[in-house]
Scaffold this motif. Structure first.
Motif: not given
Length: 394
Positions: A14-36
């Motif tokens: 859900d792109q809209a939800r992920v974008d909202r959560l990133m905005e709330e967390a003060g994140i512009d770009v994610l570097f996801a590195t865990s397997k999960h």
């Protein structure tokens, strides 16, 4: 590098939800590195070559999903060189693929180069501190001096808290496969069968059904020790079998009880006490109910029980990992904060509910169940064999 423009219509979350959560967390770009989390952001994909061990050569496997808030056209997946073949057969959704890495530093360097290319060298970068090796972190910190590195752990946990229908189906199948395997193993085991033999049989049952076996915690008789051993099952003794396995990465984690022979009145009564606490918890599972209210109600019922002195109640979220959002209890027994206790449960959250009795003479008596939250209550996965299951009957 492989670039495939125009693929972002197939984003698996859900792109809209992920974008909202990133905005709330003060994140512009994610570097996801865990397997999960890389698996989640890639729609369920996980490279099987490194399923058992990450180490290779002088370094280790480090997958990276790079996702820009509001800019899926800039997303990239950075993986191992062998993953090019995976992409040929089942293309990744990310417009950019770097299937070129053999270790942590080359992966981190490609992530830095990609960020610079899309003009985000000074961005607020969400990282996973618990899943970012020190050498990769140091490289990123040095190469991007103007960037701010933000802990994205909580944001990513919130992202996974509410399951899609596809995720719910995988969790249901995982729970059904684990339950069927445990019940078949109890029927197979008989007098003289050792704990080590029973665990190996369960592994085979789960594997043959298409689940990936992860662990089995097993007790026999009056013992509370759940580790494998040469202890043998004896007539009249109880067995508790608690297994975790997964189906396409999604966890099945349940506990069922067995007895070699017929359960006597005391055993029937003791398991009924456990069931009463379980049902008390279930009665408060519904969307919009505070997670802490469910915990408090189950604990109040347990407190009034005659077995309270040696019985414990616990509930936690689950999905791609065995303990994830919603986090309902603080440091009980796993060390994390119960940050969701004061928040309402939401539809499609998934909970593991477990009541454990360490009886001083009859042994380890436990039920663990998996429930998905609905608007009106819950649906249970693997809802079978919750009473006394007879051993040696197959």
């Amino acid at each position: 590098m492989n670039i495939a423009p125009g693929k972002t219509s197939s984003i698996p979350f859900d792109q809209a939800r992920v974008d909202r959560l990133m905005e709330e967390a003060g994140i512009d770009v994610l570097f996801a590195t865990s397997k999960h989390n890389t698996q989640y952001l890639l729609g369920g994909y996980k490279f099987i070559f490194f399923a058992a061990m990450d180490a290779i050569g002088h370094s280790r496997y480090l997958p990276i999903v790079l996702y820009e808030k509001g800019g899926p056209e800039h997303a990239a997946y950075i993986g191992n060189k062998m993953e090019g073949g995976e992409h040929q057969n089942h293309p990744f959704w990310t417009p950019t693929l770097h299937a070129a890495c053999w270790g942590t530093l080359d992966a981190a360097n490609l992530a830095v180069e990609h960020l610079q290319k899309i003009g985000k060298a000074g961005a607020r970068i969400g990282i996973e501190p618990g899943f970012l090796p020190a050498d990769a972190y140091t490289l990123i910190r040095k190469a991007l001096p103007d960037a701010k590195l933000v802990d994205a752990t909580g944001m990513l946990e919130n992202m996974r808290a509410i399951k899609t229908e596809a995720e719910l189906e995988r969790l249901r199948i995982a729970s059904e496969l684990i339950t069927d395997s445990m019940l078949a193993t109890i029927r197979w085991a008989r007098e003289g069968t050792t704990k080590t033999d029973i665990i190996e049989q369960l592994r085979r049952e789960e594997t043959n059904r298409g689940a990936h076996f992860e662990y089995c915690l097993l007790t026999l008789g009056s013992s509370h020790n759940r580790a494998a051993s040469d202890q043998a099952w004896k007539k009249g003794e109880v067995l508790s079998i608690d297994s975790g396995g997964n189906y396409h990465g999604y966890i099945g984690d349940l506990c069922r009880m067995g007895v070699l022979g017929e359960p006597d009145a005391e055993l029937e009564d003791l398991l009924a006490e456990v069931e009463t606490v379980q049902q008390a918890a279930f009665s408060k599972v519904k969307a919009c109910t505070l997670g802490g209210d469910m915990i408090a109600h189950a604990e109040s019922v347990l407190k009034a029980s005659k077995v309270a002195a040696y019985t414990d109640f616990f509930a936690h979220g689950m999905g791609l990992i065995t303990h994830e959002a919603p986090f309902l209890m603080t440091n009980h027994p796993v060390a994390y904060e119960g940050t969701y206790a004061a928040k309402p449960l939401e539809k499609n959250m998934v909970l593991s509910v477990e009541t454990t009795m360490l009886h001083p003479t009859r042994g380890f008596i436990k039920l663990e169940d998996t429930v998905a939250v609905t608007d009106t209550g819950y649906v249970m996965f693997g809802d079978r064999g919750r009473g006394w299951n007879r051993g040696g009957t197959s």
